[in-house]
Design a protein around this motif. Structure first.
Motif, PDB file in Angstrom:
ATOM      1  N   ARG A  61      48.510 -99.928 -66.342  1.00 20.28           N
ATOM      2  CA  ARG A  61      48.182-101.145 -65.605  1.00 20.28           C
ATOM      3  C   ARG A  61      49.080-102.157 -65.699  1.00 20.28           C
ATOM      4  NH1 ARG A  61      43.975 -97.889 -65.645  1.00 20.28           N
ATOM      5  NH2 ARG A  61      42.683 -97.764 -63.856  1.00 20.28           N
ATOM      6  N   ARG A  62      49.396-102.619 -66.957  1.00 19.68           N
ATOM      7  CA  ARG A  62      50.314-103.574 -67.251  1.00 19.68           C
ATOM      8  C   ARG A  62      51.601-103.700 -66.567  1.00 19.68           C
ATOM      9  NH1 ARG A  62      49.563-104.771 -73.921  1.00 19.68           N
ATOM     10  NH2 ARG A  62      47.581-104.606 -73.824  1.00 19.68           N
ATOM     11  N   ALA A  63      52.351-102.528 -66.589  1.00 24.58           N
ATOM     12  CA  ALA A  63      53.442-102.324 -65.851  1.00 24.58           C
ATOM     13  C   ALA A  63      53.324-101.973 -64.306  1.00 24.58           C
ATOM     14  CB  ALA A  63      54.327-101.310 -66.396  1.00 24.58           C
ATOM     15  N   ARG A  64      52.047-101.584 -64.117  1.00 23.41           N
ATOM     16  CA  ARG A  64      51.613-101.175 -62.462  1.00 23.41           C
ATOM     17  C   ARG A  64      52.694-100.013 -62.351  1.00 23.41           C
ATOM     18  NH1 ARG A  64      48.721-104.243 -58.954  1.00 23.41           N
ATOM     19  NH2 ARG A  64      49.947-103.545 -57.372  1.00 23.41           N
ATOM     20  N   ARG A  65      52.683 -99.116 -63.157  1.00 28.24           N
ATOM     21  CA  ARG A  65      53.618 -97.647 -62.990  1.00 28.24           C
ATOM     22  C   ARG A  65      52.294 -96.790 -62.983  1.00 28.24           C
ATOM     23  NH1 ARG A  65      59.465 -98.401 -65.549  1.00 28.24           N
ATOM     24  NH2 ARG A  65      59.959-100.352 -64.636  1.00 28.24           N
ATOM     25  N   VAL A  66      52.637 -95.449 -62.303  1.00 27.13           N
ATOM     26  CA  VAL A  66      51.967 -94.367 -62.279  1.00 27.13           C
ATOM     27  C   VAL A  66      53.180 -93.307 -62.385  1.00 27.13           C
ATOM     28  CG1 VAL A  66      50.354 -92.991 -60.590  1.00 27.13           C
ATOM     29  CG2 VAL A  66      50.463 -95.437 -60.385  1.00 27.13           C
ATOM     30  N   TYR A  67      52.514 -92.431 -63.350  1.00 26.89           N
ATOM     31  CA  TYR A  67      53.294 -91.166 -63.754  1.00 26.89           C
ATOM     32  C   TYR A  67      52.252 -89.930 -63.320  1.00 26.89           C
ATOM     33  CZ  TYR A  67      56.148 -94.395 -66.164  1.00 26.89           C
ATOM     34  OH  TYR A  67      56.840 -95.649 -66.341  1.00 26.89           O
ATOM     35  N   VAL A  68      52.993 -89.087 -62.556  1.00 28.48           N
ATOM     36  CA  VAL A  68      52.285 -87.618 -62.551  1.00 28.48           C
ATOM     37  C   VAL A  68      53.176 -86.669 -63.155  1.00 28.48           C
ATOM     38  CG1 VAL A  68      51.737 -86.116 -60.646  1.00 28.48           C
ATOM     39  CG2 VAL A  68      51.321 -88.489 -60.395  1.00 28.48           C
ATOM     40  N   GLU A  69      52.509 -86.022 -63.891  1.00 20.72           N
ATOM     41  CA  GLU A  69      53.263 -84.945 -64.890  1.00 20.72           C
ATOM     42  C   GLU A  69      54.512 -85.600 -65.520  1.00 20.72           C
ATOM     43  OE1 GLU A  69      53.354 -81.310 -62.431  1.00 20.72           O
ATOM     44  OE2 GLU A  69      51.262 -81.333 -62.540  1.00 20.72           O
ATOM     45  N   ASP A  70      54.337 -86.670 -65.926  1.00 17.36           N
ATOM     46  CA  ASP A  70      55.614 -87.369 -66.505  1.00 17.36           C
ATOM     47  C   ASP A  70      56.667 -87.851 -65.610  1.00 17.36           C
ATOM     48  OD1 ASP A  70      54.353 -87.172 -69.079  1.00 17.36           O
ATOM     49  OD2 ASP A  70      55.214 -85.163 -69.530  1.00 17.36           O
ATOM     50  N   ALA A  71      56.416 -87.619 -64.289  1.00 22.00           N
ATOM     51  CA  ALA A  71      57.458 -88.329 -63.416  1.00 22.00           C
ATOM     52  C   ALA A  71      56.965 -89.430 -62.736  1.00 22.00           C
ATOM     53  CB  ALA A  71      57.829 -87.258 -62.247  1.00 22.00           C
ATOM     54  N   GLU A  72      57.565 -90.709 -62.769  1.00 22.50           N
ATOM     55  CA  GLU A  72      56.959 -91.928 -62.079  1.00 22.50           C
ATOM     56  C   GLU A  72      57.071 -91.612 -60.507  1.00 22.50           C
ATOM     57  OE1 GLU A  72      57.790 -96.670 -61.931  1.00 22.50           O
ATOM     58  OE2 GLU A  72      59.047 -95.365 -63.218  1.00 22.50           O
ATOM     59  N   MET A  73      55.814 -92.243 -60.083  1.00 22.21           N
ATOM     60  CA  MET A  73      55.705 -92.098 -58.698  1.00 22.21           C
ATOM     61  C   MET A  73      55.866 -93.350 -57.897  1.00 22.21           C
ATOM     62  SD  MET A  73      54.476 -89.087 -58.213  1.00 22.21           S
ATOM     63  CE  MET A  73      54.354 -89.248 -56.653  1.00 22.21           C
ATOM     64  N   ALA A  74      56.802 -93.425 -56.756  1.00 20.56           N
ATOM     65  CA  ALA A  74      56.857 -94.607 -56.178  1.00 20.56           C
ATOM     66  C   ALA A  74      55.626 -95.080 -55.201  1.00 20.56           C
ATOM     67  CB  ALA A  74      58.134 -94.739 -55.353  1.00 20.56           C
ATOM     68  N   LEU A  75      54.794 -95.766 -55.672  1.00 18.09           N
ATOM     69  CA  LEU A  75      53.735 -96.098 -54.756  1.00 18.09           C
ATOM     70  C   LEU A  75      53.936 -97.623 -54.150  1.00 18.09           C
ATOM     71  CD1 LEU A  75      50.859 -94.920 -56.974  1.00 18.09           C
ATOM     72  CD2 LEU A  75      51.810 -93.654 -54.925  1.00 18.09           C
ATOM     73  N   THR A  76      53.347 -97.752 -52.948  1.00 14.65           N
ATOM     74  CA  THR A  76      53.262 -98.990 -52.411  1.00 14.65           C
ATOM     75  C   THR A  76      52.370-100.022 -53.072  1.00 14.65           C
ATOM     76  OG1 THR A  76      51.608 -98.717 -50.912  1.00 14.65           O
ATOM     77  CG2 THR A  76      53.770 -98.211 -49.974  1.00 14.65           C
ATOM     78  N   PRO A  77      52.280-101.301 -53.167  1.00  9.66           N
ATOM     79  CA  PRO A  77      51.173-102.075 -53.916  1.00  9.66           C
ATOM     80  C   PRO A  77      49.704-101.745 -53.566  1.00  9.66           C
ATOM     81  CG  PRO A  77      53.029-103.446 -53.222  1.00  9.66           C
ATOM     82  CD  PRO A  77      53.380-102.345 -52.449  1.00  9.66           C
ATOM     83  N   LYS A  78      49.506-101.521 -52.354  1.00  6.76           N
ATOM     84  CA  LYS A  78      48.268-101.036 -51.895  1.00  6.76           C
ATOM     85  C   LYS A  78      47.819 -99.720 -52.330  1.00  6.76           C
ATOM     86  CE  LYS A  78      46.317-104.649 -50.146  1.00  6.76           C
ATOM     87  NZ  LYS A  78      45.527-105.423 -50.750  1.00  6.76           N
ATOM     88  N   GLU A  79      48.844 -98.689 -52.286  1.00 13.28           N
ATOM     89  CA  GLU A  79      48.473 -97.432 -52.818  1.00 13.28           C
ATOM     90  C   GLU A  79      48.309 -97.368 -54.146  1.00 13.28           C
ATOM     91  OE1 GLU A  79      51.626 -95.093 -49.494  1.00 13.28           O
ATOM     92  OE2 GLU A  79      52.041 -95.417 -51.592  1.00 13.28           O
ATOM     93  N   TYR A  80      48.842 -98.187 -55.017  1.00 10.70           N
ATOM     94  CA  TYR A  80      48.747 -98.470 -56.396  1.00 10.70           C
ATOM     95  C   TYR A  80      47.228 -99.305 -56.697  1.00 10.70           C
ATOM     96  CZ  TYR A  80      48.325-100.197 -61.149  1.00 10.70           C
ATOM     97  OH  TYR A  80      48.153-100.410 -62.323  1.00 10.70           O
ATOM     98  N   ASP A  81      46.908-100.073 -56.010  1.00 14.47           N
ATOM     99  CA  ASP A  81      45.654-100.563 -56.273  1.00 14.47           C
ATOM    100  C   ASP A  81      44.621 -99.981 -55.877  1.00 14.47           C
ATOM    101  OD1 ASP A  81      46.897-103.211 -56.794  1.00 14.47           O
ATOM    102  OD2 ASP A  81      46.540-104.012 -54.636  1.00 14.47           O
ATOM    103  N   LEU A  82      44.719 -98.955 -55.001  1.00 15.86           N
ATOM    104  CA  LEU A  82      43.529 -97.977 -54.503  1.00 15.86           C
ATOM    105  C   LEU A  82      43.526 -96.980 -55.593  1.00 15.86           C
ATOM    106  CD1 LEU A  82      41.523 -96.803 -52.526  1.00 15.86           C
ATOM    107  CD2 LEU A  82      43.643 -95.617 -51.347  1.00 15.86           C
ATOM    108  N   LEU A  83      44.636 -96.526 -56.232  1.00 17.19           N
ATOM    109  CA  LEU A  83      44.792 -95.413 -57.239  1.00 17.19           C
ATOM    110  C   LEU A  83      43.911 -96.069 -58.543  1.00 17.19           C
ATOM    111  CD1 LEU A  83      45.038 -92.555 -58.091  1.00 17.19           C
ATOM    112  CD2 LEU A  83      47.543 -93.324 -58.581  1.00 17.19           C
ATOM    113  N   ALA A  84      44.329 -97.165 -58.670  1.00 14.71           N
ATOM    114  CA  ALA A  84      44.039 -97.860 -60.042  1.00 14.71           C
ATOM    115  C   ALA A  84      42.598 -98.105 -60.022  1.00 14.71           C
ATOM    116  CB  ALA A  84      44.984 -99.204 -60.393  1.00 14.71           C
ATOM    117  N   PHE A  85      41.948 -98.544 -58.783  1.00 12.03           N
ATOM    118  CA  PHE A  85      40.624 -98.709 -58.372  1.00 12.03           C
ATOM    119  C   PHE A  85      39.892 -97.562 -58.864  1.00 12.03           C
ATOM    120  CE2 PHE A  85      37.011 -99.109 -55.910  1.00 12.03           C
ATOM    121  CZ  PHE A  85      36.273-100.068 -56.409  1.00 12.03           C
ATOM    122  N   LEU A  86      40.058 -96.428 -58.236  1.00 12.38           N
ATOM    123  CA  LEU A  86      39.513 -95.094 -58.299  1.00 12.38           C
ATOM    124  C   LEU A  86      39.511 -94.836 -59.670  1.00 12.38           C
ATOM    125  CD1 LEU A  86      40.626 -93.591 -54.829  1.00 12.38           C
ATOM    126  CD2 LEU A  86      38.132 -94.615 -55.379  1.00 12.38           C
TER     127      LEU A  86
END
Length: 189
Positions: A105-130
């Protein structure tokens, strides 16, 4: 709790959200009494929005004052801010991790199976909320209010579009499940 008397009888808590419009007593009296008993963080929520009302609320012991109408995201942000000031070590955002998903959350980065995912800001916000409560079901309204805002006037189909995009990007690693007639939930493995 629905009344001031119930609030004053309750066990101490980590934080109090106090609506001044209580049915049995003035919320300012409840605030004053809670402050006299200890240092629990108090956030007042009220339709009383005059500067004088806000100043009185803060002077008698409230740590913050939110005037109605307000958005859920604003209240959540104010809760986090008050808790950061009161208990800095307890509220540092920790990465959400499962065997396949990690959210920094500090870096606003998402990793799936150790690979960073490129998400739009709203996609990130949605995933972080859920991901704040994996497995919990959130209604469409709760999600729209938290991720977009309470004043969103667009169609809720935008939520479906963003959920679809997240599902495509996350693949089988993480499930954003539809709960028919209710909303969505995030299932981590």
């Amino acid at each position: 709790m629905r009344t001031g008397a119930e609030a004053l009888r309750a066990e101490p808590s980590d934080l109090v959200l106090l609506d001044l419009g209580l049915p049995d007593m003035d919320g300012l009296d409840v605030c004053r009494e809670l402050r006299a008993r200890g240092d629990v963080p108090i956030i007042v929520i009220s339709a009383r929005s005059d500067e004088t009302d806000r100043v009185v609320g803060l002077e008698i012991g409230a740590d913050d004052y939110v005037s109605k109408p307000f958005g859920v995201r604003e209240v959540v942000a104010r809760i986090r801010a008050v808790l950061r000031r009161v208990r800095p070590a307890l509220v540092q955002p920790e990465p959400t991790q499962s065997s396949r998903l990690s959210i920094d959350r500090r870096a606003r980065r998402v990793y799936v199976e150790d690979a960073e995912m490129a998400l739009t800001p709203k996609e990130y916000d949605l995933l972080a909320f859920l991901a704040e409560a994996p497995g919990a079901v959130f209604t469409r309204e709760q999600i729209m209010e938290a991720v977009w805002d309470a004043n969103w006037f667009g169609r809720t189909k935008t939520l479906d579009v963003h959920v679809g995009a997240l599902r495509r990007k996350l693949g089988d690693s993480v499930a954003v499940e539809t709960v028919r007639g209710v909303g969505f939930r995030l299932t981590l493995s």
